[in-house]
Design a protein around this motif. Sequence first.
Motif, short mmCIF file in Angstrom:
data_model
loop_
_atom_site.label_atom_id
_atom_site.label_comp_id
_atom_site.label_asym_id
_atom_site.label_seq_id
_atom_site.Cartn_x
_atom_site.Cartn_y
_atom_site.Cartn_z
N LEU A 79 34.75 38.46 3.22
CA LEU A 79 35.07 37.68 2.02
C LEU A 79 33.80 37.21 1.30
O LEU A 79 33.77 37.16 0.07
N ALA A 80 32.77 36.88 2.08
CA ALA A 80 31.51 36.48 1.46
C ALA A 80 30.91 37.63 0.66
O ALA A 80 30.41 37.44 -0.47
N ASP A 81 30.94 38.82 1.22
CA ASP A 81 30.43 39.97 0.48
C ASP A 81 31.31 40.28 -0.73
O ASP A 81 30.81 40.68 -1.79
N PRO A 88 23.77 35.26 2.00
CA PRO A 88 22.78 36.03 1.24
C PRO A 88 23.03 37.53 1.34
O PRO A 88 23.48 38.04 2.38
N ALA A 89 22.75 38.23 0.26
CA ALA A 89 23.06 39.66 0.20
C ALA A 89 22.16 40.49 1.10
O ALA A 89 22.58 41.55 1.57
N LYS A 90 20.95 40.02 1.35
CA LYS A 90 20.02 40.82 2.15
C LYS A 90 18.91 39.92 2.67
O LYS A 90 18.81 38.74 2.33
N GLY A 91 18.05 40.52 3.47
CA GLY A 91 16.86 39.82 3.93
C GLY A 91 17.11 38.91 5.12
O GLY A 91 18.21 38.81 5.65
N ARG A 92 16.04 38.24 5.52
CA ARG A 92 16.11 37.41 6.72
C ARG A 92 17.09 36.25 6.58
O ARG A 92 17.70 35.84 7.57
N GLU A 93 17.26 35.76 5.35
CA GLU A 93 18.20 34.65 5.16
C GLU A 93 19.62 35.06 5.55
O GLU A 93 20.38 34.26 6.11
N ILE A 96 19.86 35.05 9.38
CA ILE A 96 19.87 33.69 9.93
C ILE A 96 21.27 33.10 9.84
O ILE A 96 21.77 32.49 10.79
N VAL A 97 21.93 33.28 8.70
CA VAL A 97 23.30 32.80 8.57
C VAL A 97 24.20 33.52 9.59
O VAL A 97 25.01 32.88 10.28
N LEU A 98 24.03 34.83 9.70
CA LEU A 98 24.89 35.59 10.61
C LEU A 98 24.67 35.20 12.07
O LEU A 98 25.62 35.19 12.86
#
Length: 229
Positions: A79-81, A88-93, A96-98
């Motif tokens: 749902l977020a995607d 966040p769509a990409k990257g380390r952020e 971290i959320v995942l």
Amino acid sequence: MIDLYYWTTPNGHKISIMLEEAKLAYRINPINIGRGEQFDPEFLAISPNNRIPAIVDHAPSDGGQPLALFESGAILEYLADKCGQFLPAKGRERYIVLQWLHWQMGGLGPMAGQNHHFGHYAPQKIEYAIERYVRETSRLYGVLDQRLSQQSYVGGGSYSIADIAVYPWIVPWEKQRQTLEEFPDLERWFHEVSQRPAVRKAYSLIEDINPQAGVAMDEQARKHLFGNL
């Protein structure tokens, strides 16, 4: 339109909160797990693990056939995607959320769930089990408190699906034999999230869907939820 197969449990609340936050159109299909509706063939075709929540997205982003998903963490990520928010769509952020989403799925949820079971539902009070899961829940609260002493939200500086996943498992803190005063940064975050309009709307569903929430479990419900215990 998204069909939400739901009951008023922490995992169910995750998805109703997310749908409200994202302002996605949805309709609720109640699955009364205390009456065994999770074993109906129609539901098993969507959620073969006979657990809520589950969704069917009738307008998936790829334009294909309706998409059925089970497992609350996977649904939150999807749902977020889909809406382009809260992850966040990409990257380390993003990772971290995942990682905090998976921390909830693999740690806080199962341990707090065992805490609830042995403390409130098990037919015999096994002190070792009760103490073990109360202590482990407390340890996990401590991990969360430490994280929230460094960041405003579980996943970092912004509200995300990590917060949406964790919050419903903190709501029953008293049943888990915890006190929020011991965890001041967790307490600050908890009260902030509780005031979000989407969270308040999601929890208001309890009154219509399951007004008996909190009432002592009967033998029929015990059979459906815990087998022959």
